[in-house]
Design an enzyme around this catalytic site. Structure first.
Site, mmCIF file in Angstrom:
data_model
loop_
_atom_site.group_PDB
_atom_site.id
_atom_site.type_symbol
_atom_site.label_atom_id
_atom_site.label_comp_id
_atom_site.label_asym_id
_atom_site.label_seq_id
_atom_site.Cartn_x
_atom_site.Cartn_y
_atom_site.Cartn_z
ATOM 1 N N ILE A 41 0.857 -1.179 0.000
ATOM 2 C CA ILE A 41 0.000 0.000 0.000
ATOM 3 C C ILE A 41 0.899 1.236 0.000
ATOM 4 C CG2 ILE A 41 -2.030 -1.071 1.058
ATOM 5 C CD1 ILE A 41 -1.173 -0.103 3.738
ATOM 6 N N ASP A 42 0.368 2.353 -0.426
ATOM 7 C CA ASP A 42 1.178 3.560 -0.606
ATOM 8 C C ASP A 42 1.807 4.035 0.703
ATOM 9 O OD1 ASP A 42 0.355 3.531 -3.243
ATOM 10 O OD2 ASP A 42 -1.308 4.919 -2.894
ATOM 11 N N LYS A 43 2.886 4.771 0.574
ATOM 12 C CA LYS A 43 3.612 5.293 1.735
ATOM 13 C C LYS A 43 2.693 6.011 2.714
ATOM 14 C CE LYS A 43 7.046 8.797 2.978
ATOM 15 N NZ LYS A 43 7.961 9.856 2.461
#
Length: 326
Positions: free
Chosen positions: A140-142
């Site tokens: 999942i994104d930062k």
């Protein structure tokens, strides 16, 4: 160590894509890497170089591909606290905080989830994704928080990957967006590709890209004086494209609060609730959280279900809006 693999096309593989067949026959590298090898002139069909991964092959074609070992930067273990929701001999479920990158890349090889996993588990992780992504099945994104499953061995990794590919894994996200999405519930189905103007961003396209499907449901619309309309949205992914939820919600006209890439850059208000503005200013990253994760255990074949509480900034904003709207 580099090596060459040679294959003779079987009748059952006639008229199929060469990259697809090679990815099935060669199980120690990814299909993405096979495509890169082909595009870099490492494939021959009937002793002629072929640079198109989608090339169709014929029965008795002679295929030869040079497998060039990836040159990967060394990733060192680092002590970083992890919020482990569940763990057994085969997998780990982690609640990832905002700000933590999942795996090394783009100059960050020290402060990622992978560094933390290597410190805690050493070599007791799957290696199907190479040396810089041990255990990583998905990401999942930062600046998105929430649940991730990590594989401790290759058997678990392979099984979990298949569940992602056939969309049997259930992933539910919650987010707060500006405005209201119409209709209030539905399915967003588009192609998603790199933005031609900014390669770091993704965009919806009508002609190219990968198929992306997001099911969404509006849980609550907050229509409060001196505060712009805000909606609490739940999204269930059928596919897992880069930035998928953020891109799809922007496409529908409802960008996520705090999103610095796809959201409103400079939100300006004629008249604004001061307490709301203070809470908004303290939000770091997009208000998007991977809330639940459900899958079949890769070894025990038992259905597993996990949930993670909303992070503090998300919960604070939601509680504030709910109090004013009650």
């Amino acid at each position: 160590m580099d090596k060459t693999i040679k294959l003779l096309v079987e009748k059952k593989d006639h008229n199929k894509r060469v990259d697809l067949i090679l990815s099935k026959k060669i199980n120690f590298i990814t299909r993405t890497y096979i495509k890169k090898l082909i595009e870099n002139s490492q494939l021959e069909i009937n002793k002629k170089i072929v640079k198109t991964p989608a090339t169709k092959i014929k029965t008795n074609d002679e295929i030869s591909i040079n497998i060039i070992e990836k040159k990967e930067s060394k990733v060192l273990p680092k002590k970083i606290d992890l919020n482990i929701i569940f763990e057994d001999n085969d997998l780990i479920v982690i609640n990832k905080p905002k700000g933590l990158v999942v795996h090394p890349g783009a100059g960050n090889f020290k402060n990622t989830l992978v560094n933390a996993l290597m410190f805690k588990y050493k070599d007791n992780l799957s290696n199907l994704n190479g040396k810089i992504r041990p255990g990583i099945v998905h990401r999942i994104d930062k600046d998105t928080s929430g649940l991730l499953v990590v594989a401790k061995n290759n058997l678990s990794h392979s099984n979990l990957s298949k569940q992602f590919n056939n969309h049997s894994i259930k992933r539910n996200y919650q987010c707060l967006i500006w405005g209201v999405v119409r209709p209030l519930s539905g399915k967003i189905e588009t192609l998603i590709c790199r933005n031609p103007k900014n390669r770091q961003l993704m965009t919806v396209s009508e002609i190219r890209g990968k198929k992306a499907i997001t099911n969404y449901k509006t849980l609550k619309v907050f229509n409060i004086k001196e505060i712009p309309k805000i909606s609490l949205i739940q999204c269930q992914l059928e596919t897992g494209r880069t930035h998928q939820i953020r891109v799809h919600l922007k496409y529908k006209g409802g960008s996520i609060l705090g999103d610095q890439q796809y959201g409103k850059k400079n939100v300006k208000f004629k008249k604004i609730n001061k307490d709301f503005h203070k809470i908004l200013s303290n939000i770091s990253g997009q208000v998007l959280h991977a809330r639940t994760l459900k899958f079949s255990h890769p070894v025990k074949k038992k259905w597993m279900s996990f949930s993670a509480p909303l992070p503090d900034d998300f919960k604070k904003m939601l509680n504030f809006l709910s109090k004013l709207s009650s």
